[in-house]
Design a protein around this motif. Structure first.
Motif, short mmCIF file in Angstrom:
data_model
loop_
_atom_site.label_atom_id
_atom_site.label_comp_id
_atom_site.label_asym_id
_atom_site.label_seq_id
_atom_site.Cartn_x
_atom_site.Cartn_y
_atom_site.Cartn_z
N ASP A 1 32.13 49.31 40.11
CA ASP A 1 31.96 47.72 40.37
C ASP A 1 30.60 47.31 40.54
O ASP A 1 30.34 46.16 39.87
N ILE B 1 39.70 43.97 39.38
CA ILE B 1 40.85 43.43 40.05
C ILE B 1 42.02 44.66 39.90
O ILE B 1 42.48 44.74 40.93
N HIS C 1 41.22 47.37 42.33
CA HIS C 1 41.24 47.18 43.91
C HIS C 1 42.78 46.57 44.26
O HIS C 1 42.66 46.69 45.47
N ILE D 1 36.82 40.21 46.76
CA ILE D 1 37.27 40.54 45.32
C ILE D 1 37.32 39.35 44.62
O ILE D 1 36.80 39.04 43.33
#
Ligand code: ME8
Length: 600
Positions: A447, A488, A491, A510
């Motif tokens: 990330d 995306i 997670h 997010i």
């Protein structure tokens, strides 16, 4: 080729407008004057560095536009929109080249009055450009009076400066290229009926022998100044391989150039000032269009000092040798950059009417949408080398990158299932701290890599837009879009427990981060796909005044700065960003994005 020097006295209509004394052969003082002027022009760029002037070639009106023409216009349009977003005052000119033997013959063959013929085809170019969102600020036709005045004026300056003389030309001429060729540029070939003919080695077009009294331009006098210009400005011709081509040509024979034709052969053009029996050579006429649009012969320096030409590789010699030589001869500054691009082929072959493989850009823009076509040309077109066009490639690329990847990402972030409040949700610094750490952080190393890539993206894209390697900019944006989709995917926010406030904060984070990524992509894509970007940014609730380069600060919350979008309502949903294209695309109804349907 034989050049005879004749002494000529004549009067010029526009000479009275000049406040310059007449030189005939005083080349040395003039050289200093010209170099001084060029220096002056280079320094004045910094005084007015917020202006930018972009041109495309002006296109011949002997045939309808094809994708090659649209390609040049789209590159220029992209540069123009990009400069505007950066806060420049940008002028963007395109237009049509309407004089010369080629057009005269095409109008004759069509049985039409030449001006009526030119107007008809010129309108087709205008129509195409308006359908494809080409936002030119000027469309010039060489048959306009303002252009005639500019050409007459420049001719008179060159004459007064001693760079045009009356002589005679004997040699090869290619009407399709409107170009004079030396013996070494000509080869043997057979025409379709098997007859032996001579052709241009460069273009393959048929050449004819001509012998005529006409006016000559002292091109040979400019070799060393052209070399000086190129060595002092290594970025004057881009990409590098074309710069090298120009240097190579300057090592070869550089004979004086015939710049007029006898009126008996060529009537469709601008008469030589003071000698109505001669018509000005169409390339001298055409190149001056760039000055005409800048305002020449009246005040023109604001734009002319910041001129950037975009051209195809076929007309490099005219732009990088003849044009600078004319400008030097007239004591005018040289263009800042000549951006050269390669060609589109179809089925591996040059597009031609006889092969029946000409791709109609208007028809394709209707099939694939305007932005779809713009995206394809800029994403697939590589300036350094030729590219091959097929409809299948267009569909594959647009489906993968615009419908699935970018469209899918927007769908995920705005789907009511994940974003029921339809807002730009709040960012939670505990869930995603600015430094990678343990604690309550839910973000992982990948990330942070993604954030780093998106943060650096504007600078990367800027560098590629500036050098017109737009495909590299789009490649970089595409890679980031994939990373955000991966974020995306990793997670799986749809699996979070929304009744748990920590999960809810992480879900919001997010979506916030993903929307921030999309805002950056939408802003950076504006020069390439203005309609899609507008749809995307409007859906995110980004207002028109928030779409400039200056507004590109990514994820301000990570830098301790307030995010103006946080908590703001999203814009209304105006449908999928880009509908997937199916085979027989023109007969299909739009379908929504694959990812959106599958995963959200
Ligand atoms: O040469 N691929 O006009 P033109 C990519 N009037 N671009 C292409 C292309 C292709 N296959 N074919 C053409 C003239 N182009 C002169 C120009 S400027 C003062 C006068 C594009 O109608 C490319 O930009 O033949 C090329 O240089 C230009 O169209 C030639 O257009």
């Amino acid at each position: 080729m034989r050049i005879a020097f004749l002494t000529v006295t004549r009067s010029c209509k526009t000479v009275q407008r000049l406040h310059q004394s007449s030189f005939s052969s005083v080349l040395t003082p003039l050289k200093h004057q010209r170099i001084a002027l060029h220096r002056l022009s280079s320094s004045s760029v910094s005084q007015d560095e917020k202006s930018y002037y972009i041109t495309t070639p002006i296109f011949y009106v002997n045939a309808s536009p094809h994708i090659g023409h649209l390609y040049s216009a789209v590159i220029a349009d992209c540069l123009h929109r990009y400069k505007l977003l950066q806060g420049f005052k940008s002028k963007f000119a395109t237009g049509t080249d309407e004089h010369g033997l080629k057009i005269q013959q095409a109008a004759e063959a069509a049985g039409k009055d030449p001006l009526v013929f030119c107007t008809d085809v010129s309108e087709r170019f205008k129509h195409l450009f308006s359908c494809c969102n080409i936002s030119h600020t000027d469309f010039i036709r060489t048959t306009e009076q303002r252009h005639r005045e500019a050409v007459e004026h420049l001719w008179s300056v060159l004459w007064n400066n001693g760079f045009i003389y009356k002589g005679s030309y004997e040699g090869w001429y290619s009407t399709p290229d409107e170009s004079f060729l030396t013996a070494s540029q000509v080869g043997d070939a057979l025409d379709p009926s098997g007859k032996e003919i001579k052709v241009s080695l460069e273009s393959g077009h048929k050449v004819e022998w001509m012998k005529e009294e006409n006016y000559m331009f002292r091109l040979s006098a400019f070799r060393s100044e052209l070399l000086d210009w190129l060595s002092a400005n290594p970025l004057a011709v881009q990409p590098e391989r074309f710069y090298q081509d120009v240097l190579q040509w300057l090592q070869e024979d550089l004979p004086d150039l015939s710049v007029s034709r006898q009126k008996s052969r060529l009537q469709w053009g601008i008469p030589v000032p003071g000698d109505p029996e001669q018509t000005i050579y169409v390339w001298l006429d055409a190149l001056v269009n760039y000055l005409t649009v800048a305002g020449y012969p009246d005040e023109h320096s604001q734009w002319w000092n910041v001129a950037h030409h975009i051209i195809g590789k076929d007309i490099l010699k005219f732009h990088a040798i003849y044009w600078p030589a004319f400008l030097l001869g007239a004591g005018l500054p040289l263009p800042q950059t000549i951006h050269v691009h390669s060609h589109w082929t179809v089925g591996g072959k040059k597009m031609s009417k006889s092969l029946g493989n000409v791709v109609d850009p208007l028809e394709r823009s209707q099939m694939f949408t305007t932005d779809g076509m713009r995206y394809f040309l800029l994403r697939q077109g590589v300036p350094d080398s030729d590219c091959d066009y097929t409809d299948a490639k267009v569909m594959k690329l647009l489906n993968a990158e615009l419908a699935d990847s970018l469209g899918g990402l927007l769908n995920r972030c705005t789907a009511p299932a994940l974003n029921p409040a339809q807002i730009y949700p709040h960012f939670c610094s505990q869930s995603f701290p600015s430094e990678q750490s343990s604690g309550q952080s839910r973000a992982v190393a990948e990330d942070y890599h993604m954030l780093e890539a998106v943060k650096n993206l504007p600078a990367v894209v800027e560098q590629h837009y500036d050098t017109l390697h737009v495909y590299k900019a789009l490649e970089a944006i595409g890679a980031c879009v994939r990373q955000t989709n991966g974020f995306i995917q990793r997670h799986k926010p749809w699996k979070l427990d929304r009744s748990d406030c920590k999960d809810q904060r992480w879900l919001d984070t997010i979506i916030h981060v993903s929307l921030e990524c999309l805002r950056v992509y939408g802003t950076l894509l504006q020069p390439v796909v203005p309609e899609i970007s507008n749809k995307l940014l409007s859906r995110l609730g980004v207002r028109p005044g928030e779409r400039s380069w200056a507004a590109l600060m990514f994820l301000p919350k990570h830098q301790g700065v307030n995010c103006p979008f946080e908590g703001r309502a999203l814009g209304s949903n105006s449908g999928v960003l880009f509908s997937r294209l199916e085979k027989n695309v023109d007969k299909q109804k739009p379908k929504s994005s694959k990812k959106a349907a599958k995963e959200v």
